[in-house]
Design a protein around this motif. Structure first.
Motif, PDB file in Angstrom:
ATOM      1  N   GLN A   1      33.664  26.820  26.782  1.00 20.66           N
ATOM      2  CA  GLN A   1      32.637  26.702  27.809  1.00 20.66           C
ATOM      3  C   GLN A   1      31.325  26.258  27.159  1.00 20.66           C
ATOM      4  O   GLN A   1      30.896  26.832  26.160  1.00 20.66           O
ATOM      5  N   VAL A   2      30.702  25.227  27.723  1.00 27.23           N
ATOM      6  CA  VAL A   2      29.428  24.728  27.209  1.00 27.23           C
ATOM      7  C   VAL A   2      28.372  24.908  28.291  1.00 27.23           C
ATOM      8  O   VAL A   2      28.497  24.380  29.396  1.00 27.23           O
ATOM      9  N   ASN A   3      27.349  25.674  27.961  1.00 22.51           N
ATOM     10  CA  ASN A   3      26.255  25.919  28.898  1.00 22.51           C
ATOM     11  C   ASN A   3      25.341  24.694  28.924  1.00 22.51           C
ATOM     12  O   ASN A   3      24.815  24.271  27.889  1.00 22.51           O
ATOM     13  N   ALA A   4      25.141  24.136  30.106  1.00 23.00           N
ATOM     14  CA  ALA A   4      24.314  22.934  30.241  1.00 23.00           C
ATOM     15  C   ALA A   4      22.901  23.159  29.710  1.00 23.00           C
ATOM     16  O   ALA A   4      22.259  22.236  29.193  1.00 23.00           O
ATOM     17  N   ALA A   5      22.399  24.394  29.815  1.00 16.98           N
ATOM     18  CA  ALA A   5      21.045  24.695  29.354  1.00 16.98           C
ATOM     19  C   ALA A   5      20.935  24.622  27.835  1.00 16.98           C
ATOM     20  O   ALA A   5      19.822  24.520  27.299  1.00 16.98           O
ATOM     21  N   ASP A   6      22.075  24.673  27.157  1.00 22.42           N
ATOM     22  CA  ASP A   6      22.076  24.630  25.691  1.00 22.42           C
ATOM     23  C   ASP A   6      22.116  23.211  25.140  1.00 22.42           C
ATOM     24  O   ASP A   6      22.130  23.015  23.925  1.00 22.42           O
ATOM     25  N   ILE A   7      22.161  22.230  26.025  1.00 20.00           N
ATOM     26  CA  ILE A   7      22.322  20.843  25.585  1.00 20.00           C
ATOM     27  C   ILE A   7      21.045  20.048  25.835  1.00 20.00           C
ATOM     28  O   ILE A   7      20.484  20.073  26.929  1.00 20.00           O
ATOM     29  N   GLU A   8      20.619  19.372  24.798  1.00 20.14           N
ATOM     30  CA  GLU A   8      19.484  18.461  24.920  1.00 20.14           C
ATOM     31  C   GLU A   8      20.018  17.037  24.823  1.00 20.14           C
ATOM     32  O   GLU A   8      20.716  16.694  23.856  1.00 20.14           O
ATOM     33  N   MET A   9      19.703  16.192  25.820  1.00 20.98           N
ATOM     34  CA  MET A   9      20.225  14.828  25.833  1.00 20.98           C
ATOM     35  C   MET A   9      19.110  13.823  25.615  1.00 20.98           C
ATOM     36  O   MET A   9      18.048  13.911  26.237  1.00 20.98           O
ATOM     37  N   ASP A  10      19.364  12.868  24.703  1.00 20.48           N
ATOM     38  CA  ASP A  10      18.458  11.750  24.481  1.00 20.48           C
ATOM     39  C   ASP A  10      19.218  10.471  24.751  1.00 20.48           C
ATOM     40  O   ASP A  10      20.419  10.371  24.471  1.00 20.48           O
ATOM     41  N   VAL A  11      18.534   9.479  25.279  1.00 23.38           N
ATOM     42  CA  VAL A  11      19.148   8.164  25.488  1.00 23.38           C
ATOM     43  C   VAL A  11      18.384   7.140  24.661  1.00 23.38           C
ATOM     44  O   VAL A  11      17.176   7.284  24.430  1.00 23.38           O
ATOM     45  N   PHE A  12      19.105   6.127  24.201  1.00 20.07           N
ATOM     46  CA  PHE A  12      18.474   5.094  23.384  1.00 20.07           C
ATOM     47  C   PHE A  12      19.290   3.815  23.497  1.00 20.07           C
ATOM     48  O   PHE A  12      20.382   3.804  24.087  1.00 20.07           O
ATOM     49  N   ARG A  13      18.776   2.768  22.968  1.00 24.35           N
ATOM     50  CA  ARG A  13      19.458   1.491  23.063  1.00 24.35           C
ATOM     51  C   ARG A  13      20.537   1.377  21.991  1.00 24.35           C
ATOM     52  O   ARG A  13      20.306   1.756  20.846  1.00 24.35           O
ATOM     53  N   SER A  14      21.682   0.854  22.390  1.00 20.51           N
ATOM     54  CA  SER A  14      22.782   0.675  21.465  1.00 20.51           C
ATOM     55  C   SER A  14      22.398  -0.326  20.393  1.00 20.51           C
ATOM     56  O   SER A  14      21.557  -1.200  20.599  1.00 20.51           O
ATOM     57  N   THR A  15      23.045  -0.181  19.234  1.00 20.51           N
ATOM     58  CA  THR A  15      22.811  -1.114  18.132  1.00 20.51           C
ATOM     59  C   THR A  15      24.128  -1.683  17.675  1.00 20.51           C
ATOM     60  O   THR A  15      25.194  -1.122  17.935  1.00 20.51           O
TER      61      THR A  15
ATOM     62  N   VAL B   1      23.858  -4.282  24.664  1.00 18.98           N
ATOM     63  CA  VAL B   1      23.349  -3.897  23.355  1.00 18.98           C
ATOM     64  C   VAL B   1      21.904  -4.349  23.203  1.00 18.98           C
ATOM     65  O   VAL B   1      21.568  -5.515  23.429  1.00 18.98           O
ATOM     66  N   ASN B   2      21.054  -3.418  22.802  1.00 24.26           N
ATOM     67  CA  ASN B   2      19.634  -3.677  22.573  1.00 24.26           C
ATOM     68  C   ASN B   2      18.865  -4.067  23.835  1.00 24.26           C
ATOM     69  O   ASN B   2      17.745  -4.559  23.750  1.00 24.26           O
ATOM     70  N   THR B   3      19.460  -3.895  25.009  1.00 25.43           N
ATOM     71  CA  THR B   3      18.761  -4.255  26.247  1.00 25.43           C
ATOM     72  C   THR B   3      18.629  -3.093  27.216  1.00 25.43           C
ATOM     73  O   THR B   3      17.705  -3.081  28.041  1.00 25.43           O
ATOM     74  N   THR B   4      19.524  -2.131  27.161  1.00 26.64           N
ATOM     75  CA  THR B   4      19.457  -0.979  28.077  1.00 26.64           C
ATOM     76  C   THR B   4      19.629   0.322  27.310  1.00 26.64           C
ATOM     77  O   THR B   4      20.272   0.352  26.257  1.00 26.64           O
ATOM     78  N   ASP B   5      19.066   1.396  27.850  1.00 29.56           N
ATOM     79  CA  ASP B   5      19.187   2.715  27.218  1.00 29.56           C
ATOM     80  C   ASP B   5      20.499   3.356  27.644  1.00 29.56           C
ATOM     81  O   ASP B   5      20.534   4.337  28.377  1.00 29.56           O
ATOM     82  N   SER B   6      21.624   2.799  27.160  1.00 28.30           N
ATOM     83  CA  SER B   6      22.941   3.304  27.557  1.00 28.30           C
ATOM     84  C   SER B   6      23.523   4.283  26.541  1.00 28.30           C
ATOM     85  O   SER B   6      24.393   5.080  26.880  1.00 28.30           O
ATOM     86  N   ALA B   7      23.061   4.211  25.289  1.00 32.22           N
ATOM     87  CA  ALA B   7      23.589   5.115  24.267  1.00 32.22           C
ATOM     88  C   ALA B   7      23.080   6.529  24.512  1.00 32.22           C
ATOM     89  O   ALA B   7      21.961   6.740  24.997  1.00 32.22           O
TER      90      ALA B   7
END
Length: 371
Positions: free
Chosen positions: A218-232, A239-245
């Protein structure tokens, strides 16, 4: 000879196999996709045991028939029987040991798909190059087995090598084979960048984690920090155009996973969650193993990533698995995924170790009863 208790257990498995075979012909089962898959899977899981039992019975019958021929008056028949027995009798002990291994408790993860992590270790650029070659070897092995693979994340190194890579491998009982690959893989060879022709030693770490479902961890959603960034790196238009990673950080443990292979941020997040669950599940499994098997681990090893499990010596065209003292040659074939013999040798070694441990446990029980 197998003991009556062992034979009774094997015969019960055979009866269950016959029941499942009959169920597959039942229209009610055949018309239900989920039930049919469940019955088929259970039947497949015990088929090897049943085949081995039936082969053992035939072997016993052949021995018995040839022993009867020793009483014949015809000297030619007696001589033929002696020759047959000389070939048949040595097969009995290995066949019995094999049947005993089928009765050992199964690893509950054996049927699971896996997440495979490969990381360059000591050795600089050469370690990265070998990591890339080892990744290709596992992809080729999976292809040979008919498994499906999906590269979830890679981090490129210099000279075409890899810093790390994460791959999902799906198919029939993947973990039961690949679990023996966890550990430190050492390579000894002359790097392409070495002008003096000196042999270098580099290492790559491999981690094989069974995929975990929601019911496993079981993974508590409150315990997860999510970052998004551009693929490389190489890829499609995203790739390098949208924050999909996506990068996920599990705050209680500090575990960080990332996925940038898909154009969709949602798909990358789902894949990253799969990776995170597998890592958390592996941590929990290791805690349980440590508490339960401390004594056994000191005798047969754990197969975890801290152990140097294997050396690939290219100048001598030799692979050595240090855990089981197994050596083979033809490294080009190994690096093309031809490693089934090594995996089979590991399986045999650890099954034999488990049998010895079970025998010690049985002996202790008998001693306690006598006392």
């Amino acid at each position: 000879m197998l003991s009556p208790d062992v034979l009774k257990k094997l015969e019960a498995i055979e009866r269950r196999f016959e029941e499942l075979t009959a169920q597959l012909s039942d229209p009610a089962v055949a018309s239900s996709g989920e039930r049919f898959r469940k019955v088929s899977k259970e039947r497949a899981s015990i088929e090897a045991t049943v085949n081995a039992l039936r082969a053992y019975r035939k072997l016993l019958k052949d021995v018995e028939d040839n022993e009867a021929l020793l009483a014949e008056k015809d000297p030619e028949l007696r001589e033929m029987a002696k020759e047959e027995l000389a070939q048949l009798r040595p097969q009995l002990d290995p066949a019995e040991e094999q049947l005993k291994t089928y009765l050992l408790p199964k690893d509950p993860n054996d049927e699971k798909d896996v997440i495979l992590e490969i990381r360059a270790g000591a050795g600089g650029d050469e370690a990265g190059l070998f990591a890339a070659e080892l990744l290709r070897a596992y992809l080729r092995y999976a292809e040979r087995r008919g498994w499906r693979t999906e590269v979830m994340d890679t981090s490129a190194g210099a000279l075409g090598g890899l810093k790390e890579a994460t791959v999902t491998v799906s198919g029939d009982a993947v973990y039961s084979s690949l679990k023996y690959e966890s550990g430190v893989h050492r390579v000894q060879r002359v790097p392409a960048t070495e002008a003096q022709g000196r042999i270098h030693t580099s290492t790559v770490t491999v981690a094989v984690m069974p995929e975990a479902e929601d019911i496993d961890v079981q993974v508590n959603a409150a315990d997860i920090e999510m970052d998004v960034f551009r693929s490389t790196g190489s890829g499609g238009q995203s790739v390098n155009t949208t924050d999909s990673a996506v990068r996920l950080t599990h705050k209680p443990t500090g575990i960080v996973v990332k996925c940038q292979q898909e154009k969709s941020q949602l798909k990358n997040r789902n894949m990253a969650m799969k990776m995170l669950r597998a890592k958390l599940y592996e941590i929990e499994q290791e805690k349980q193993r440590s508490a339960r098997d401390a004594a056994r681990k000191s005798q047969v090893g754990t197969g975890d990533r801290s152990e140097k499990i294997r050396t690939y010596n290219f100048p001598q065209d030799r692979l050595t698995d240090h855990r089981i003292n197994y050596t083979r040659h033809n490294l080009p074939a190994v690096m093309d995924g031809d490693v089934q013999d090594v995996i089979d040798a590991c399986r045999t070694f650890y099954a034999a170790a488990a049998l010895r441990e079970a025998a010690r446990g049985d002996a202790s029980v008998v001693a306690e009863k006598r006392a």
